[in-house]
Design a protein around this motif. Structure first.
Motif, PDB file in Angstrom:
ATOM      1  N   ALA A 271      19.344  -3.308  -2.113  1.00 55.97           N
ATOM      2  CA  ALA A 271      19.548  -2.542  -3.342  1.00 55.97           C
ATOM      3  C   ALA A 271      20.489  -3.279  -4.288  1.00 55.97           C
ATOM      4  O   ALA A 271      20.248  -3.355  -5.496  1.00 55.97           O
ATOM      5  CB  ALA A 271      20.099  -1.161  -3.014  1.00 55.97           C
ATOM      6  N   ALA A 272      21.574  -3.829  -3.749  1.00 56.66           N
ATOM      7  CA  ALA A 272      22.537  -4.545  -4.593  1.00 56.66           C
ATOM      8  C   ALA A 272      21.925  -5.820  -5.164  1.00 56.66           C
ATOM      9  O   ALA A 272      22.112  -6.140  -6.347  1.00 56.66           O
ATOM     10  CB  ALA A 272      23.787  -4.870  -3.787  1.00 56.66           C
ATOM     11  N   LEU A 273      21.187  -6.557  -4.341  1.00 60.07           N
ATOM     12  CA  LEU A 273      20.572  -7.792  -4.827  1.00 60.07           C
ATOM     13  C   LEU A 273      19.481  -7.520  -5.852  1.00 60.07           C
ATOM     14  O   LEU A 273      19.332  -8.276  -6.813  1.00 60.07           O
ATOM     15  CB  LEU A 273      20.010  -8.595  -3.657  1.00 60.07           C
ATOM     16  CG  LEU A 273      21.041  -9.281  -2.780  1.00 60.07           C
ATOM     17  CD1 LEU A 273      20.358  -9.985  -1.616  1.00 60.07           C
ATOM     18  CD2 LEU A 273      21.878 -10.261  -3.575  1.00 60.07           C
ATOM     19  N   SER A 274      18.719  -6.443  -5.661  1.00 54.04           N
ATOM     20  CA  SER A 274      17.679  -6.138  -6.635  1.00 54.04           C
ATOM     21  C   SER A 274      18.288  -5.776  -7.992  1.00 54.04           C
ATOM     22  O   SER A 274      17.755  -6.141  -9.037  1.00 54.04           O
ATOM     23  CB  SER A 274      16.775  -5.014  -6.131  1.00 54.04           C
ATOM     24  OG  SER A 274      17.495  -3.812  -6.000  1.00 54.04           O
ATOM     25  N   GLN A 275      19.419  -5.069  -7.979  1.00 52.97           N
ATOM     26  CA  GLN A 275      20.091  -4.762  -9.242  1.00 52.97           C
ATOM     27  C   GLN A 275      20.573  -6.028  -9.920  1.00 52.97           C
ATOM     28  O   GLN A 275      20.444  -6.186 -11.146  1.00 52.97           O
ATOM     29  CB  GLN A 275      21.260  -3.820  -8.996  1.00 52.97           C
ATOM     30  CG  GLN A 275      20.849  -2.444  -8.582  1.00 52.97           C
ATOM     31  CD  GLN A 275      22.036  -1.597  -8.184  1.00 52.97           C
ATOM     32  OE1 GLN A 275      23.182  -1.963  -8.404  1.00 52.97           O
ATOM     33  NE2 GLN A 275      21.776  -0.455  -7.590  1.00 52.97           N
ATOM     34  N   CYS A 276      21.126  -6.930  -9.149  1.00 45.31           N
ATOM     35  CA  CYS A 276      21.606  -8.196  -9.720  1.00 45.31           C
ATOM     36  C   CYS A 276      20.456  -8.996 -10.316  1.00 45.31           C
ATOM     37  O   CYS A 276      20.573  -9.543 -11.411  1.00 45.31           O
ATOM     38  CB  CYS A 276      22.321  -9.023  -8.665  1.00 45.31           C
ATOM     39  SG  CYS A 276      23.915  -8.368  -8.189  1.00 45.31           S
ATOM     40  N   LEU A 277      19.351  -9.065  -9.594  1.00 42.74           N
ATOM     41  CA  LEU A 277      18.202  -9.830 -10.081  1.00 42.74           C
ATOM     42  C   LEU A 277      17.573  -9.200 -11.312  1.00 42.74           C
ATOM     43  O   LEU A 277      17.111  -9.905 -12.205  1.00 42.74           O
ATOM     44  CB  LEU A 277      17.162  -9.979  -8.976  1.00 42.74           C
ATOM     45  CG  LEU A 277      17.563 -10.874  -7.809  1.00 42.74           C
ATOM     46  CD1 LEU A 277      16.489 -10.836  -6.727  1.00 42.74           C
ATOM     47  CD2 LEU A 277      17.789 -12.300  -8.281  1.00 42.74           C
ATOM     48  N   LEU A 278      17.554  -7.877 -11.364  1.00 43.42           N
ATOM     49  CA  LEU A 278      16.970  -7.215 -12.521  1.00 43.42           C
ATOM     50  C   LEU A 278      17.857  -7.324 -13.760  1.00 43.42           C
ATOM     51  O   LEU A 278      17.360  -7.422 -14.881  1.00 43.42           O
ATOM     52  CB  LEU A 278      16.708  -5.739 -12.216  1.00 43.42           C
ATOM     53  CG  LEU A 278      15.527  -5.454 -11.302  1.00 43.42           C
ATOM     54  CD1 LEU A 278      15.485  -3.983 -10.919  1.00 43.42           C
ATOM     55  CD2 LEU A 278      14.228  -5.854 -11.970  1.00 43.42           C
ATOM     56  N   LEU A 279      19.174  -7.308 -13.575  1.00 43.47           N
ATOM     57  CA  LEU A 279      20.077  -7.335 -14.720  1.00 43.47           C
ATOM     58  C   LEU A 279      20.492  -8.742 -15.144  1.00 43.47           C
ATOM     59  O   LEU A 279      21.025  -8.909 -16.238  1.00 43.47           O
ATOM     60  CB  LEU A 279      21.320  -6.505 -14.415  1.00 43.47           C
ATOM     61  CG  LEU A 279      21.082  -5.006 -14.338  1.00 43.47           C
ATOM     62  CD1 LEU A 279      22.359  -4.284 -13.942  1.00 43.47           C
ATOM     63  CD2 LEU A 279      20.561  -4.462 -15.649  1.00 43.47           C
ATOM     64  N   ALA A 280      20.269  -9.727 -14.310  1.00 45.65           N
ATOM     65  CA  ALA A 280      20.689 -11.092 -14.650  1.00 45.65           C
ATOM     66  C   ALA A 280      20.051 -11.618 -15.941  1.00 45.65           C
ATOM     67  O   ALA A 280      20.761 -12.179 -16.782  1.00 45.65           O
ATOM     68  CB  ALA A 280      20.412 -12.034 -13.479  1.00 45.65           C
ATOM     69  N   PRO A 281      18.748 -11.460 -16.155  1.00 45.24           N
ATOM     70  CA  PRO A 281      18.184 -11.940 -17.430  1.00 45.24           C
ATOM     71  C   PRO A 281      18.788 -11.248 -18.651  1.00 45.24           C
ATOM     72  O   PRO A 281      18.999 -11.873 -19.685  1.00 45.24           O
ATOM     73  CB  PRO A 281      16.691 -11.633 -17.309  1.00 45.24           C
ATOM     74  CG  PRO A 281      16.435 -11.513 -15.864  1.00 45.24           C
ATOM     75  CD  PRO A 281      17.695 -10.984 -15.256  1.00 45.24           C
TER      76      PRO A 281
END
Length: 80
Positions: free
Chosen positions: A41-51
């Motif tokens: 869950a934490a990694l998916s949030q990071c990947l989605l918000l990084a761009p």
């Protein structure tokens, strides 16, 4: 115009509530993999918000970001 905006806000709240309930069911259905679910869950949030963060820094410029922002970002990372 006000009715359309109110309807849009209500639909957004209902969709958010359903998404949150589904997320809770998904998280609690796999009792043995709590840590991996949280990490995912934490990694998916990071990947989605990084761009979005990259786009913001390109638009604003990293030199225009205050030290207060970096402090709040650091605190939120620690609290995560």
């Amino acid at each position: 115009m006000d009715f359309v905006l109110t309807l849009y806000a209500a639909l957004l709240v209902i969709f958010s509530a359903l998404l949150h309930a589904g997320w809770n069911i998904l998280g609690k259905s796999n009792s043995g993999s709590g840590y991996s679910f949280t990490l995912g869950a934490a990694l998916s949030q990071c990947l989605l918000l990084a761009p979005f963060m990259v786009w913001c820094f390109v638009q604003i410029g990293s030199s225009n970001v205050s030290a207060h922002f970096w402090g709040l970002l650091g605190l939120s990372a620690v609290g995560r």
